[in-house]
Design a protein around this motif. Sequence first.
Motif, PDB file in Angstrom:
ATOM      1  N   LYS A 139       8.216 -74.140 -14.929  1.00 43.34           N
ATOM      2  CA  LYS A 139       7.948 -74.749 -13.449  1.00 43.34           C
ATOM      3  C   LYS A 139       8.687 -76.059 -13.411  1.00 43.34           C
ATOM      4  O   LYS A 139       9.375 -76.481 -12.226  1.00 43.34           O
ATOM      5  CB  LYS A 139       6.348 -75.035 -13.337  1.00 43.34           C
ATOM      6  CG  LYS A 139       5.737 -73.953 -12.541  1.00 43.34           C
ATOM      7  CD  LYS A 139       4.194 -74.214 -12.462  1.00 43.34           C
ATOM      8  CE  LYS A 139       3.444 -72.886 -12.941  1.00 43.34           C
ATOM      9  NZ  LYS A 139       2.149 -73.295 -13.379  1.00 43.34           N
ATOM     10  N   ASN A 140       8.415 -77.060 -14.173  1.00 40.30           N
ATOM     11  CA  ASN A 140       9.447 -78.213 -14.262  1.00 40.30           C
ATOM     12  C   ASN A 140      10.659 -77.844 -14.038  1.00 40.30           C
ATOM     13  O   ASN A 140      11.628 -78.835 -13.683  1.00 40.30           O
ATOM     14  CB  ASN A 140       9.076 -79.083 -15.524  1.00 40.30           C
ATOM     15  CG  ASN A 140       7.405 -79.254 -15.737  1.00 40.30           C
ATOM     16  OD1 ASN A 140       6.799 -79.022 -14.832  1.00 40.30           O
ATOM     17  ND2 ASN A 140       7.177 -79.352 -17.170  1.00 40.30           N
ATOM     18  N   GLY A 165      12.057 -75.688 -12.302  1.00 40.97           N
ATOM     19  CA  GLY A 165      12.329 -75.011 -10.989  1.00 40.97           C
ATOM     20  C   GLY A 165      12.453 -73.501 -11.279  1.00 40.97           C
ATOM     21  O   GLY A 165      13.103 -72.781 -10.424  1.00 40.97           O
ATOM     22  N   LEU A 166      11.892 -72.790 -12.166  1.00 40.05           N
ATOM     23  CA  LEU A 166      12.073 -71.555 -12.509  1.00 40.05           C
ATOM     24  C   LEU A 166      10.550 -70.799 -12.481  1.00 40.05           C
ATOM     25  O   LEU A 166      10.234 -70.022 -13.323  1.00 40.05           O
ATOM     26  CB  LEU A 166      12.954 -71.177 -13.677  1.00 40.05           C
ATOM     27  CG  LEU A 166      14.205 -71.494 -13.787  1.00 40.05           C
ATOM     28  CD1 LEU A 166      14.749 -71.661 -15.105  1.00 40.05           C
ATOM     29  CD2 LEU A 166      15.039 -70.703 -12.878  1.00 40.05           C
ATOM     30  N   ALA A 167       9.705 -71.302 -11.447  1.00 46.12           N
ATOM     31  CA  ALA A 167       8.491 -70.883 -11.400  1.00 46.12           C
ATOM     32  C   ALA A 167       8.270 -69.403 -11.316  1.00 46.12           C
ATOM     33  O   ALA A 167       7.294 -68.606 -11.810  1.00 46.12           O
ATOM     34  CB  ALA A 167       7.616 -71.508 -10.244  1.00 46.12           C
ATOM     35  N   LYS A 215      19.021 -66.349 -13.383  1.00 44.63           N
ATOM     36  CA  LYS A 215      17.822 -67.235 -13.626  1.00 44.63           C
ATOM     37  C   LYS A 215      17.480 -67.160 -15.122  1.00 44.63           C
ATOM     38  O   LYS A 215      17.181 -68.368 -15.483  1.00 44.63           O
ATOM     39  CB  LYS A 215      16.668 -66.758 -12.662  1.00 44.63           C
ATOM     40  CG  LYS A 215      16.968 -66.968 -11.106  1.00 44.63           C
ATOM     41  CD  LYS A 215      16.011 -67.841 -10.298  1.00 44.63           C
ATOM     42  CE  LYS A 215      16.557 -67.924  -8.941  1.00 44.63           C
ATOM     43  NZ  LYS A 215      15.662 -68.730  -8.307  1.00 44.63           N
TER      44      LYS A 215
END
Lengths: 84, 84
Positions: A29-30, A32-34, B60
């Motif tokens: 999440k931190n 930016g890959l939630a 990703k």
Amino acid sequence: MTKFQAEIDVMPKKEILDPQGKAVTGSMKNLGLAEIQNIRIGKHITLEIEAENAEIAHAKVDEACKNLLANLIMESYSFKIAQV
Amino acid sequence: MTKFQAEIDVMPKKEILDPQGKAVTGSMKNLGLAEIQNIRIGKHITLEIEAENAEIAHAKVDEACKNLLANLIMESYSFKIAQV
């Protein structure tokens, strides 16, 4: 004697909590890959073995996994063998 | 959005000493498996990702490997993605 290479995956069993994987999932999440979820972390092991044939090599690698590389209470393993 | 699963291998680079693998290689002798040589131990990571298509999922996961899962100074990584 023929030389084979084995690629082994040792993973925590599905019903076992994987705290390392859970922590890394949280870190995504931190980054930016939630959209990345359910990370599980195990071991990847490569080794070389000399044996008369693929069947014997397979049996020996299986023995090594059972007796040393995997903890069968908490982990499961799978592997592939290829001639080098 | 489609769900994909990634299987990632993170291994110590060839030119880097792998003391854990070396120690386990030594233990194989005590198990009567001296024909097993050159053990290297890395990480096997599985994860799930939701993305519009396989190409975006691939990008990703690559980002996650580069920024969090692998230490590129000492480790190399490879992965496969499959639709769940």
